[in-house]
Design a protein around this motif. Structure first.
Motif, PDB file in Angstrom:
ATOM      1  N   LEU A 173     -17.206  28.274 -31.428  1.00 43.87           N
ATOM      2  CA  LEU A 173     -18.082  28.814 -32.461  1.00 43.87           C
ATOM      3  C   LEU A 173     -19.481  28.974 -31.883  1.00 43.87           C
ATOM      4  O   LEU A 173     -19.969  28.077 -31.205  1.00 43.87           O
ATOM      5  CB  LEU A 173     -18.142  27.866 -33.656  1.00 43.87           C
ATOM      6  CG  LEU A 173     -16.910  27.772 -34.527  1.00 43.87           C
ATOM      7  CD1 LEU A 173     -17.224  26.887 -35.729  1.00 43.87           C
ATOM      8  CD2 LEU A 173     -16.461  29.131 -35.014  1.00 43.87           C
ATOM      9  N   PRO A 174     -20.116  30.115 -32.170  1.00 45.21           N
ATOM     10  CA  PRO A 174     -21.492  30.254 -31.715  1.00 45.21           C
ATOM     11  C   PRO A 174     -22.393  29.292 -32.482  1.00 45.21           C
ATOM     12  O   PRO A 174     -22.474  29.364 -33.699  1.00 45.21           O
ATOM     13  CB  PRO A 174     -21.860  31.710 -32.043  1.00 45.21           C
ATOM     14  CG  PRO A 174     -20.669  32.307 -32.675  1.00 45.21           C
ATOM     15  CD  PRO A 174     -19.650  31.253 -32.921  1.00 45.21           C
ATOM     16  N   SER A 175     -22.996  28.385 -31.798  1.00 42.18           N
ATOM     17  CA  SER A 175     -23.896  27.441 -32.447  1.00 42.18           C
ATOM     18  C   SER A 175     -24.797  26.812 -31.408  1.00 42.18           C
ATOM     19  O   SER A 175     -24.470  26.777 -30.214  1.00 42.18           O
ATOM     20  CB  SER A 175     -23.118  26.343 -33.178  1.00 42.18           C
ATOM     21  OG  SER A 175     -22.549  25.459 -32.245  1.00 42.18           O
ATOM     22  N   ILE A 176     -25.897  26.321 -31.870  1.00 43.86           N
ATOM     23  CA  ILE A 176     -26.840  25.663 -30.962  1.00 43.86           C
ATOM     24  C   ILE A 176     -26.194  24.419 -30.364  1.00 43.86           C
ATOM     25  O   ILE A 176     -26.381  24.095 -29.201  1.00 43.86           O
ATOM     26  CB  ILE A 176     -28.139  25.313 -31.723  1.00 43.86           C
ATOM     27  CG1 ILE A 176     -28.887  26.615 -32.052  1.00 43.86           C
ATOM     28  CG2 ILE A 176     -29.028  24.368 -30.929  1.00 43.86           C
ATOM     29  CD1 ILE A 176     -30.033  26.458 -33.010  1.00 43.86           C
ATOM     30  N   CYS A 227     -29.079  26.309 -24.719  1.00 44.84           N
ATOM     31  CA  CYS A 227     -30.029  25.626 -25.608  1.00 44.84           C
ATOM     32  C   CYS A 227     -30.268  24.203 -25.133  1.00 44.84           C
ATOM     33  O   CYS A 227     -31.399  23.719 -25.125  1.00 44.84           O
ATOM     34  CB  CYS A 227     -29.513  25.597 -27.045  1.00 44.84           C
ATOM     35  SG  CYS A 227     -29.810  27.109 -27.962  1.00 44.84           S
ATOM     36  N   GLN A 228     -29.202  23.548 -24.750  1.00 45.58           N
ATOM     37  CA  GLN A 228     -29.342  22.169 -24.307  1.00 45.58           C
ATOM     38  C   GLN A 228     -30.180  22.074 -23.037  1.00 45.58           C
ATOM     39  O   GLN A 228     -30.906  21.110 -22.837  1.00 45.58           O
ATOM     40  CB  GLN A 228     -27.953  21.548 -24.089  1.00 45.58           C
ATOM     41  CG  GLN A 228     -27.274  21.197 -25.411  1.00 45.58           C
ATOM     42  CD  GLN A 228     -25.766  21.083 -25.284  1.00 45.58           C
ATOM     43  OE1 GLN A 228     -25.239  20.894 -24.200  1.00 45.58           O
ATOM     44  NE2 GLN A 228     -25.068  21.207 -26.401  1.00 45.58           N
ATOM     45  N   GLU A 229     -30.074  23.127 -22.208  1.00 46.96           N
ATOM     46  CA  GLU A 229     -30.853  23.142 -20.961  1.00 46.96           C
ATOM     47  C   GLU A 229     -32.198  23.836 -21.149  1.00 46.96           C
ATOM     48  O   GLU A 229     -32.943  24.002 -20.188  1.00 46.96           O
ATOM     49  CB  GLU A 229     -30.043  23.834 -19.860  1.00 46.96           C
ATOM     50  CG  GLU A 229     -28.790  23.062 -19.482  1.00 46.96           C
ATOM     51  CD  GLU A 229     -27.868  23.833 -18.537  1.00 46.96           C
ATOM     52  OE1 GLU A 229     -28.192  25.005 -18.233  1.00 46.96           O
ATOM     53  OE2 GLU A 229     -26.853  23.273 -18.117  1.00 46.96           O
ATOM     54  N   GLU A 230     -32.475  24.296 -22.384  1.00 48.67           N
ATOM     55  CA  GLU A 230     -33.721  25.003 -22.720  1.00 48.67           C
ATOM     56  C   GLU A 230     -33.964  26.181 -21.787  1.00 48.67           C
ATOM     57  O   GLU A 230     -35.042  26.362 -21.232  1.00 48.67           O
ATOM     58  CB  GLU A 230     -34.911  24.027 -22.723  1.00 48.67           C
ATOM     59  CG  GLU A 230     -34.768  22.978 -23.811  1.00 48.67           C
ATOM     60  CD  GLU A 230     -35.953  22.023 -23.891  1.00 48.67           C
ATOM     61  OE1 GLU A 230     -36.982  22.298 -23.262  1.00 48.67           O
ATOM     62  OE2 GLU A 230     -35.815  21.006 -24.579  1.00 48.67           O
ATOM     63  N   GLN A 231     -32.938  26.985 -21.637  1.00 53.97           N
ATOM     64  CA  GLN A 231     -33.025  28.154 -20.765  1.00 53.97           C
ATOM     65  C   GLN A 231     -33.804  29.271 -21.465  1.00 53.97           C
ATOM     66  O   GLN A 231     -33.470  29.634 -22.584  1.00 53.97           O
ATOM     67  CB  GLN A 231     -31.608  28.658 -20.470  1.00 53.97           C
ATOM     68  CG  GLN A 231     -30.814  27.733 -19.611  1.00 53.97           C
ATOM     69  CD  GLN A 231     -30.376  28.380 -18.333  1.00 53.97           C
ATOM     70  OE1 GLN A 231     -31.047  29.302 -17.865  1.00 53.97           O
ATOM     71  NE2 GLN A 231     -29.288  27.932 -17.762  1.00 53.97           N
TER      72      GLN A 231
END
Ligand SMILES: [Zn+2]
Length: 83
Positions: free
Chosen positions: A53-56, A62-66
């Protein structure tokens, strides 16, 4: 943790008829058992694909703040679109 699958069911009598269901499977669940519950008479399970599922929460970028937007569009990314 839940996993998400798309299950393709094909008609036994007509190869062009199919229907697709999305199923949610928890750890310990049998995916074929879950898929069989959705099976209609005259159909068989053709293929099963896992999808994210597309999610944060699932988005590695997102976790790597790319900062690179493309990195968020990979499967499982928050901007991912299957089409
Ligand atoms: Zn993201």
């Amino acid at each position: 943790m839940e996993r998400y699958y798309k299950v393709y069911f094909y008609s036994r009598s007509s190869p062009h008829e199919l229907f697709v269901e999305t199923i949610t499977v928890r750890v310990g669940d049998d995916i074929f058992e879950e898929a069989n519950k959705l099976k209609r008479t005259g159909y068989y399970i053709g293929s099963i694909f896992e999808f994210l599922l597309p999610s944060i929460e699932n988005c590695r970028a997102c976790q790597e703040e790319q900062p690179n937007q493309l990195a968020h569009m990979e499967p499982g990314g928050c901007l991912y679109s299957p089409e």
